[in-house]
Write a protein that holds these residues in place. Structure first.
Motif, PDB file in Angstrom:
ATOM      1  N   LEU A 101     -11.401  69.849 -29.899  1.00 57.46           N
ATOM      2  CA  LEU A 101     -10.542  69.988 -31.361  1.00 57.46           C
ATOM      3  C   LEU A 101     -10.929  67.934 -31.848  1.00 57.46           C
ATOM      4  O   LEU A 101     -10.916  67.704 -32.591  1.00 57.46           O
ATOM      5  N   SER A 102     -10.636  67.013 -30.961  1.00 56.48           N
ATOM      6  CA  SER A 102     -10.818  66.273 -31.224  1.00 56.48           C
ATOM      7  C   SER A 102     -11.124  64.498 -30.067  1.00 56.48           C
ATOM      8  O   SER A 102     -11.734  65.959 -28.897  1.00 56.48           O
ATOM      9  N   VAL A 103     -11.649  63.601 -30.167  1.00 53.42           N
ATOM     10  CA  VAL A 103     -12.202  62.725 -29.284  1.00 53.42           C
ATOM     11  C   VAL A 103     -11.403  62.476 -28.054  1.00 53.42           C
ATOM     12  O   VAL A 103     -10.345  62.568 -28.509  1.00 53.42           O
ATOM     13  N   ASN A 104     -11.716  62.499 -27.045  1.00 51.81           N
ATOM     14  CA  ASN A 104     -11.333  61.970 -25.767  1.00 51.81           C
ATOM     15  C   ASN A 104     -10.408  63.490 -25.768  1.00 51.81           C
ATOM     16  O   ASN A 104      -9.222  63.065 -24.935  1.00 51.81           O
ATOM     17  N   THR A 105     -11.247  64.124 -25.729  1.00 57.70           N
ATOM     18  CA  THR A 105     -10.244  65.764 -25.503  1.00 57.70           C
ATOM     19  C   THR A 105     -12.122  66.376 -24.984  1.00 57.70           C
ATOM     20  O   THR A 105     -12.612  66.430 -25.550  1.00 57.70           O
ATOM     21  N   PHE A 106     -11.646  66.868 -23.918  1.00 51.41           N
ATOM     22  CA  PHE A 106     -12.175  67.992 -23.377  1.00 51.41           C
ATOM     23  C   PHE A 106     -12.205  69.268 -22.962  1.00 51.41           C
ATOM     24  O   PHE A 106     -10.951  69.992 -22.463  1.00 51.41           O
ATOM     25  N   SER A 107     -12.683  70.014 -23.239  1.00 50.62           N
ATOM     26  CA  SER A 107     -12.887  71.781 -22.533  1.00 50.62           C
ATOM     27  C   SER A 107     -13.726  71.987 -21.242  1.00 50.62           C
ATOM     28  O   SER A 107     -14.517  71.889 -21.572  1.00 50.62           O
ATOM     29  N   MET A 108     -12.683  72.506 -20.873  1.00 52.53           N
ATOM     30  CA  MET A 108     -13.479  72.924 -19.062  1.00 52.53           C
ATOM     31  C   MET A 108     -13.762  74.466 -19.034  1.00 52.53           C
ATOM     32  O   MET A 108     -12.404  75.367 -18.946  1.00 52.53           O
ATOM     33  N   TYR A 109     -14.588  75.206 -18.165  1.00 58.27           N
ATOM     34  CA  TYR A 109     -15.193  76.262 -18.115  1.00 58.27           C
ATOM     35  C   TYR A 109     -14.938  76.760 -16.450  1.00 58.27           C
ATOM     36  O   TYR A 109     -15.529  75.710 -16.395  1.00 58.27           O
ATOM     37  N   LEU A 110     -14.187  77.189 -16.399  1.00 60.57           N
ATOM     38  CA  LEU A 110     -13.722  77.749 -14.700  1.00 60.57           C
ATOM     39  C   LEU A 110     -13.000  78.585 -14.004  1.00 60.57           C
ATOM     40  O   LEU A 110     -11.856  79.241 -14.514  1.00 60.57           O
ATOM     41  N   ARG A 111     -13.496  78.965 -12.955  1.00 64.16           N
ATOM     42  CA  ARG A 111     -14.002  81.257 -13.080  1.00 64.16           C
ATOM     43  C   ARG A 111     -12.718  81.838 -13.600  1.00 64.16           C
ATOM     44  O   ARG A 111     -12.309  82.330 -14.214  1.00 64.16           O
ATOM     45  N   GLY A 112     -14.274  81.591 -14.763  1.00 69.31           N
ATOM     46  CA  GLY A 112     -14.291  82.293 -15.768  1.00 69.31           C
ATOM     47  C   GLY A 112     -12.517  82.347 -16.676  1.00 69.31           C
ATOM     48  O   GLY A 112     -13.074  83.165 -18.694  1.00 69.31           O
ATOM     49  N   GLU A 113     -12.412  80.902 -17.239  1.00 69.22           N
ATOM     50  CA  GLU A 113     -11.452  80.971 -18.101  1.00 69.22           C
ATOM     51  C   GLU A 113     -11.425  79.408 -18.783  1.00 69.22           C
ATOM     52  O   GLU A 113     -11.995  78.329 -17.933  1.00 69.22           O
ATOM     53  N   TRP A 114     -10.681  79.388 -19.940  1.00 66.01           N
ATOM     54  CA  TRP A 114     -11.169  78.323 -20.857  1.00 66.01           C
ATOM     55  C   TRP A 114      -9.378  76.891 -20.879  1.00 66.01           C
ATOM     56  O   TRP A 114      -9.135  77.366 -20.784  1.00 66.01           O
ATOM     57  N   PHE A 115      -9.893  75.942 -20.166  1.00 69.37           N
ATOM     58  CA  PHE A 115      -8.926  75.099 -20.409  1.00 69.37           C
ATOM     59  C   PHE A 115      -8.801  73.777 -21.248  1.00 69.37           C
ATOM     60  O   PHE A 115     -10.169  73.305 -21.052  1.00 69.37           O
ATOM     61  N   THR A 116      -7.981  72.869 -21.966  1.00 67.44           N
ATOM     62  CA  THR A 116      -8.758  71.585 -22.023  1.00 67.44           C
ATOM     63  C   THR A 116      -8.054  70.915 -21.277  1.00 67.44           C
ATOM     64  O   THR A 116      -6.676  70.794 -20.893  1.00 67.44           O
ATOM     65  N   ILE A 117      -8.315  69.670 -21.413  1.00 67.53           N
ATOM     66  CA  ILE A 117      -7.803  68.442 -20.474  1.00 67.53           C
ATOM     67  C   ILE A 117      -7.837  67.242 -21.277  1.00 67.53           C
ATOM     68  O   ILE A 117      -8.919  67.093 -22.420  1.00 67.53           O
ATOM     69  N   ARG A 118      -6.467  67.082 -21.419  1.00 69.00           N
ATOM     70  CA  ARG A 118      -6.578  65.400 -22.040  1.00 69.00           C
ATOM     71  C   ARG A 118      -5.729  64.520 -20.572  1.00 69.00           C
ATOM     72  O   ARG A 118      -5.418  64.672 -20.076  1.00 69.00           O
ATOM     73  N   PRO A 119      -7.063  62.440 -20.662  1.00 70.37           N
ATOM     74  CA  PRO A 119      -6.580  62.096 -20.163  1.00 70.37           C
ATOM     75  C   PRO A 119      -4.718  61.261 -20.869  1.00 70.37           C
ATOM     76  O   PRO A 119      -4.211  61.653 -21.222  1.00 70.37           O
ATOM     77  N   LYS A 120      -4.539  61.429 -19.456  1.00 71.95           N
ATOM     78  CA  LYS A 120      -2.615  60.912 -19.082  1.00 71.95           C
ATOM     79  C   LYS A 120      -3.197  59.501 -19.287  1.00 71.95           C
ATOM     80  O   LYS A 120      -1.745  58.791 -19.385  1.00 71.95           O
ATOM     81  N   PHE A 121      -3.951  58.804 -19.090  1.00 75.75           N
ATOM     82  CA  PHE A 121      -4.392  56.607 -18.902  1.00 75.75           C
ATOM     83  C   PHE A 121      -5.095  56.479 -20.509  1.00 75.75           C
ATOM     84  O   PHE A 121      -5.356  57.249 -21.551  1.00 75.75           O
ATOM     85  N   GLU A 122      -4.451  55.665 -20.481  1.00 72.72           N
ATOM     86  CA  GLU A 122      -4.847  55.106 -22.719  1.00 72.72           C
ATOM     87  C   GLU A 122      -6.624  54.193 -22.639  1.00 72.72           C
ATOM     88  O   GLU A 122      -6.896  53.969 -21.118  1.00 72.72           O
ATOM     89  N   ILE A 123      -6.884  54.740 -23.194  1.00 73.93           N
ATOM     90  CA  ILE A 123      -8.408  55.018 -23.623  1.00 73.93           C
ATOM     91  C   ILE A 123      -8.710  53.116 -23.469  1.00 73.93           C
ATOM     92  O   ILE A 123      -7.722  52.364 -24.436  1.00 73.93           O
ATOM     93  N   PRO A 124      -9.454  52.431 -23.106  1.00 79.01           N
ATOM     94  CA  PRO A 124      -9.745  51.266 -22.741  1.00 79.01           C
ATOM     95  C   PRO A 124     -10.962  51.052 -24.814  1.00 79.01           C
ATOM     96  O   PRO A 124     -10.843  51.791 -25.330  1.00 79.01           O
ATOM     97  N   ASN A 125     -10.544  49.562 -25.605  1.00 76.15           N
ATOM     98  CA  ASN A 125     -11.394  49.491 -26.588  1.00 76.15           C
ATOM     99  C   ASN A 125     -12.620  49.083 -26.436  1.00 76.15           C
ATOM    100  O   ASN A 125     -12.795  49.447 -27.226  1.00 76.15           O
TER     101      ASN A 125
END
Length: 409
Positions: A288-312
């Motif tokens: 739904l937003s930049v620097n966010t990803f959706s992952m499909y694995l084993r028939g399920e969808w996950f949202t993954i978001r960075p724990k680290f700071e995004i570089p400039n």
């Protein structure tokens, strides 16, 4: 200053435009091109993919293919499928997809502006593809496909285009894929001059068609070497482009699918991934937003978001860079996504159902649904003189080849 130039297009008879116009040469496979053109003698694939008219198995880079392209192009003109406008003009090319319309100025751009980086790039080209289009352009003696260009929108240009849009279309049709294509001529010389002047302080950006642009410039250099007394006004010094305002364009996602988890189980992979990312199993298929990803694995969808700071840095901040440097390379061992056969790329227009199908059928282990690169990010990268990672952008709708052709002499 970006130099845009009117030209005398070779273009279809009105009643044949919808039959001639085709997708760019590199969008459909050989088999798809054969099927598309099979019952259509007017298909522009007979020129841009002329190997379809030769024996099956013909090397698409063989001399016979370029010779056939030239023969077919000449035949289209001789049979009056296409004709040449009497005077140089600018054109307007509008496309409507899913209720959204984008209108570009179809014109010729300067090879010298490309070389001086007034026309900016964000993508590397492949030698094989560049040489192929160089031979095609040189032998056919024409730009048979357009380079897709972006300009920074302005109120001045919007007013000029609005005036030009009052002209009656010379083509207006809906293609088989539901996309509407409308072409107008700008025959008012005063308006043409105003449009040209409005680009006097502009830089332009290649959105799609890096190989077509690079190949056109190669042909220009070749012909300059053969004609050392060239004036700079010859048509071979320019290449056909359609120039769109950045506010009207939309980049679609370029999603990733990977064949295996580099020897890890799904649980092991999720654990490793969790070192750098917050992982949430929530069924969200499209980020739904930049620097966010959706992952499909084993028939399920996950949202993954960075724990680290995004570089400039404009490159390091791109989602395609983050997924490559934090997931694909360190965890999955995919160091060169251009060459590694364990990864494939799926244009966003094909939807997330395609990602699910790939994984569910067992051909791939996981899929990553990406948030689209933004137009401003593309321009920022280009302004910085940087190159985007492979498969960063997917533009839709695609420009149709065959509606306007630029002859080189």
């Amino acid at each position: 200053m970006a130099k845009i130039k009117p030209f005398k297009a070779i273009r279809p008879m009105k009643e044949l435009a919808h039959k001639i116009a085709e997708l760019p040469y590199d969008v459909e496979s050989y088999t798809e091109a054969v099927q598309t053109a099979e019952d259509n003698p007017y298909s522009f694939y007979h020129i841009t993919r002329s190997e379809i008219d030769l024996a099956p198995g013909t090397d698409p880079y063989s001399p016979e293919v370029y010779k056939k392209a030239k023969e077919n192009f000449n035949m289209f003109i001789e049979k009056e499928y296409m004709f040449t406008d009497k005077k140089p003009v600018l054109y307007l090319y509008s496309q409507t997809m899913d209720g959204r319309t984008q209108t570009g100025i179809a014109a010729c751009l300067s090879a010298d502006d490309y070389l001086a980086n007034i026309i900016k790039k964000h993508e590397l080209t492949r030698e094989e593809k560049e040489l192929d289009r160089t031979r095609h352009i040189d032998i056919v003696n024409a730009n048979t496909g357009a380079v897709f260009i972006i300009y920074r929108d302005s109120e001045e240009k919007r007013k000029l285009i609005a005036r030009a849009m009052t002209a009656e279309p010379v083509y207006d049709f809906v293609a088989a894929d539901g996309i509407r294509h409308v072409v107008r001529l700008i025959e008012d010389s005063n308006l043409t001059d105003e449009i040209i002047k409005s680009f006097k302080d502009d830089e332009l950006y290649i959105a799609d068609g890096h190989h077509r642009a690079a190949s056109s410039v190669r042909v220009c250099k070749m012909r300059r070497e053969k004609n050392p007394k060239y004036s700079g006004d010859e048509e071979f010094n320019f290449f056909y482009s359609v120039i769109f305002p950045h506010t009207q364009l939309k980049i679609l996602a370029y999603n990733r699918v990977v064949k295996d988890l580099n020897g890890m189980s799904a649980d092991e992979f999720i654990k490793r991934l969790g070192e750098d990312f917050i992982i949430e199993k929530n069924g969200v298929k499209v980020p739904l937003s930049v620097n966010t990803f959706s992952m499909y694995l084993r028939g399920e969808w996950f949202t993954i978001r960075p724990k680290f700071e995004i570089p400039n840095d404009p490159i390091e901040a791109l989602d395609v860079t983050i997924i490559q440097k934090r997931v694909l390379e360190p965890l999955l061992g995919i160091k060169d996504p251009r060459k590694d056969k364990r990864i494939d790329f799926v244009g966003g227009i094909r939807g997330v159902a395609e990602l699910e199908k790939f994984v569910d059928l067992g051909e791939f282990a996981a899929a990553f649904s990406m948030y689209p690169t933004e137009i401003e990010q593309l321009m920022d990268v280009s302004d910085a003189g940087m190159i985007m990672p492979p498969k960063s952008t997917w533009f839709e709708p695609k420009l149709r080849s065959g509606l306007l052709v630029h002859e080189l002499d």
